[in-house]
Design an enzyme around this catalytic site. Structure first.
Site, PDB file in Angstrom:
ATOM      1  N   ASN A  69      27.794 -30.549 -10.235  1.00 56.00           N
ATOM      2  CA  ASN A  69      27.381 -31.516 -11.258  1.00 56.00           C
ATOM      3  C   ASN A  69      26.352 -30.785 -12.121  1.00 56.00           C
ATOM      4  O   ASN A  69      25.251 -30.487 -11.656  1.00 56.00           O
ATOM      5  CB  ASN A  69      26.780 -32.734 -10.570  1.00 56.00           C
ATOM      6  CG  ASN A  69      26.344 -33.849 -11.502  1.00 56.00           C
ATOM      7  OD1 ASN A  69      25.627 -34.741 -11.085  1.00 56.00           O
ATOM      8  ND2 ASN A  69      26.765 -33.821 -12.753  1.00 56.00           N
ATOM      9  N   CYS A  90      19.568 -40.005 -11.911  1.00 55.06           N
ATOM     10  CA  CYS A  90      20.589 -39.032 -11.518  1.00 55.06           C
ATOM     11  C   CYS A  90      20.023 -38.225 -10.361  1.00 55.06           C
ATOM     12  O   CYS A  90      19.074 -37.456 -10.541  1.00 55.06           O
ATOM     13  CB  CYS A  90      20.966 -38.121 -12.680  1.00 55.06           C
ATOM     14  SG  CYS A  90      22.174 -36.854 -12.236  1.00 55.06           S
ATOM     15  N   ASN A 112      21.351 -35.731  -8.508  1.00 54.05           N
ATOM     16  CA  ASN A 112      21.534 -34.283  -8.593  1.00 54.05           C
ATOM     17  C   ASN A 112      20.586 -33.669  -9.614  1.00 54.05           C
ATOM     18  O   ASN A 112      20.032 -32.585  -9.396  1.00 54.05           O
ATOM     19  CB  ASN A 112      22.989 -33.959  -8.960  1.00 54.05           C
ATOM     20  CG  ASN A 112      23.936 -34.218  -7.810  1.00 54.05           C
ATOM     21  OD1 ASN A 112      23.590 -34.025  -6.651  1.00 54.05           O
ATOM     22  ND2 ASN A 112      25.142 -34.660  -8.127  1.00 54.05           N
ATOM     23  N   HIS A 121      26.178 -49.205  -9.377  1.00 55.70           N
ATOM     24  CA  HIS A 121      27.355 -48.622  -8.733  1.00 55.70           C
ATOM     25  C   HIS A 121      28.240 -49.709  -8.130  1.00 55.70           C
ATOM     26  O   HIS A 121      27.736 -50.692  -7.579  1.00 55.70           O
ATOM     27  CB  HIS A 121      26.941 -47.666  -7.612  1.00 55.70           C
ATOM     28  CG  HIS A 121      26.352 -46.383  -8.104  1.00 55.70           C
ATOM     29  ND1 HIS A 121      27.086 -45.243  -8.259  1.00 55.70           N
ATOM     30  CD2 HIS A 121      25.092 -46.074  -8.488  1.00 55.70           C
ATOM     31  CE1 HIS A 121      26.305 -44.277  -8.722  1.00 55.70           C
ATOM     32  NE2 HIS A 121      25.091 -44.765  -8.863  1.00 55.70           N
ATOM     33  N   ASN A 178      29.010 -47.194 -12.493  1.00 57.11           N
ATOM     34  CA  ASN A 178      29.579 -46.003 -11.870  1.00 57.11           C
ATOM     35  C   ASN A 178      30.571 -46.446 -10.806  1.00 57.11           C
ATOM     36  O   ASN A 178      30.281 -47.374 -10.037  1.00 57.11           O
ATOM     37  CB  ASN A 178      28.469 -45.166 -11.233  1.00 57.11           C
ATOM     38  CG  ASN A 178      27.460 -44.666 -12.255  1.00 57.11           C
ATOM     39  OD1 ASN A 178      27.707 -43.721 -12.973  1.00 57.11           O
ATOM     40  ND2 ASN A 178      26.311 -45.331 -12.321  1.00 57.11           N
ATOM     41  N   GLU A 237      31.656 -41.245 -13.120  1.00 60.28           N
ATOM     42  CA  GLU A 237      30.310 -41.531 -13.590  1.00 60.28           C
ATOM     43  C   GLU A 237      30.345 -42.213 -14.957  1.00 60.28           C
ATOM     44  O   GLU A 237      31.045 -41.752 -15.874  1.00 60.28           O
ATOM     45  CB  GLU A 237      29.482 -40.246 -13.679  1.00 60.28           C
ATOM     46  CG  GLU A 237      29.089 -39.686 -12.328  1.00 60.28           C
ATOM     47  CD  GLU A 237      27.905 -38.738 -12.436  1.00 60.28           C
ATOM     48  OE1 GLU A 237      26.896 -39.117 -13.065  1.00 60.28           O
ATOM     49  OE2 GLU A 237      28.004 -37.626 -11.890  1.00 60.28           O
ATOM     50  N   CYS A 275      27.852 -36.598  -7.389  1.00 56.38           N
ATOM     51  CA  CYS A 275      26.985 -37.622  -7.974  1.00 56.38           C
ATOM     52  C   CYS A 275      25.986 -38.041  -6.902  1.00 56.38           C
ATOM     53  O   CYS A 275      26.368 -38.655  -5.899  1.00 56.38           O
ATOM     54  CB  CYS A 275      27.801 -38.817  -8.450  1.00 56.38           C
ATOM     55  SG  CYS A 275      26.801 -40.179  -9.095  1.00 56.38           S
ATOM     56  N   GLY A 276      24.711 -37.691  -7.107  1.00 59.17           N
ATOM     57  CA  GLY A 276      23.695 -37.987  -6.100  1.00 59.17           C
ATOM     58  C   GLY A 276      23.455 -39.470  -5.918  1.00 59.17           C
ATOM     59  O   GLY A 276      23.386 -39.961  -4.787  1.00 59.17           O
ATOM     60  N   THR A 277      23.322 -40.212  -7.028  1.00 56.64           N
ATOM     61  CA  THR A 277      23.123 -41.659  -6.876  1.00 56.64           C
ATOM     62  C   THR A 277      24.372 -42.316  -6.301  1.00 56.64           C
ATOM     63  O   THR A 277      24.274 -43.286  -5.547  1.00 56.64           O
ATOM     64  CB  THR A 277      22.743 -42.315  -8.214  1.00 56.64           C
ATOM     65  OG1 THR A 277      23.777 -42.091  -9.177  1.00 56.64           O
ATOM     66  CG2 THR A 277      21.418 -41.784  -8.724  1.00 56.64           C
ATOM     67  N   GLY A 278      25.552 -41.780  -6.634  1.00 57.89           N
ATOM     68  CA  GLY A 278      26.785 -42.314  -6.054  1.00 57.89           C
ATOM     69  C   GLY A 278      26.833 -42.119  -4.553  1.00 57.89           C
ATOM     70  O   GLY A 278      27.265 -43.000  -3.810  1.00 57.89           O
TER      71      GLY A 278
END
Length: 282
Positions: free
Chosen positions: A13, A74, A76, A159, A190, A208, A217-220
């Site tokens: 990413n 975000c 990442n 999300h 997302n 995203e 995707c870190g938050t994902g």
């Protein structure tokens, strides 16, 4: 005006990072971001990240998707900025203040507390965020006929998490933008498709909001891990494997009835550095 940049990535990413801590930059518009993010005529990235002075944290981090839209968080990118700055650092974001610190496995980020209220996601109207009574038909015969009953979580950004038999069988490039822009999500969303493979392991792909399919995707990963934990599918520490690699997600126990913090740990890297003429993109 020549502007220095650092190209970085977290599990593929990728980001263009602009550092405005010492010297302010010209106004950063959505058109400039989109031009810089273009992989054919610009530098190319999933997100552009701007580091600025902050009045409430060590530094402020602004995050822009490749379409030019500004987003709240975000994971990442936070690891990338944490690596770039070094040491333990607090970062002001639109999604709240978060903390990044060095870790033997890369950078660990305290992502704060997840939010589950329908108006916190936000959704267009009230419903059970642990099991949204909605679904979208799929054209592919290789997977579930309907992508339905997601979990909704806000981890600094919104999300929707779908648990499926095979995350790689879902035609995410086709269904992702449909769900992202559905009127049920007034700020878009997302889209995560996940397969639980063990009590401590999840396979994940993410569409995203404003960027499309990314390698990670870190938050994902955080949202999906928390969603699986809420449904009792996994334990409170889990490895989430995305196309670009794996992240470790830990959700601390509740405190006095309030959700605990989420910690995400994983690598980040500098790809290269360079500079560009602002006038070429403004």
């Amino acid at each position: 005006m020549r502007i220095a940049f650092t190209k970085m990535h977290g599990l593929g990413n990728d980001f263009v990072v602009l550092d405005a801590r010492a010297q302010p930059l010209p106004p950063l518009t959505g058109d400039v971001v989109a031009a810089l993010a273009d992989r054919h005529t610009g530098i190319g990235c999933d997100q552009l990240v701007l580091i600025e002075p902050s009045e409430v944290a060590d530094w402020r981090m602004r995050i822009f998707n490749s379409d030019g839209s500004e987003v709240e968080a975000c994971g990442n990118a936070t690891r990338a900025v944490g690596l770039l700055i070094g040491g333990e650092v607090t970062l002001e974001t639109l999604g709240g203040t978060i903390v990044a610190r060095p870790d033997e496995n890369g950078v660990a980020v305290d992502m704060g507390v997840p939010r589950f209220g329908w108006d916190q996601i936000p959704l267009a109207y009230g419903m059970d965020t642990l099991d949204l009574p909605v679904g979208w038909p799929l054209d592919s015969a290789a997977c579930e006929a309907v992508l339905e009953h997601p979990v909704a979580v806000n981890v600094g950004n919104p999300h929707a998490v779908f648990f499926v038999n095979d995350a790689y069988a879902v035609p995410l490039a086709e269904i992702g933008p449909v769900i992202e822009n559905d009127q049920i999500f007034p700020e878009r969303v997302n889209v995560n498709v996940a397969t639980v493979t063990a009590r401590d392991a999840i396979t994940l792909r993410v569409w995203e909001r404003g960027a499309g399919i990314t390698q990670a995707c870190g938050t994902g990963a955080c949202a999906t891990a928390v969603a699986a934990m809420r449904r009792g599918l996994v334990d409170r520490e889990v490895t989430v494997t995305l196309p670009g690699g794996a992240l470790t997600i830990v959700w601390e126990p509740d405190v006095d009835g309030a959700p605990g913090h989420i910690t995400m740990t994983g690598p980040a890297s500098v790809s290269f550095t360079g500079s560009f003429d602002w006038g070429d993109y403004a």
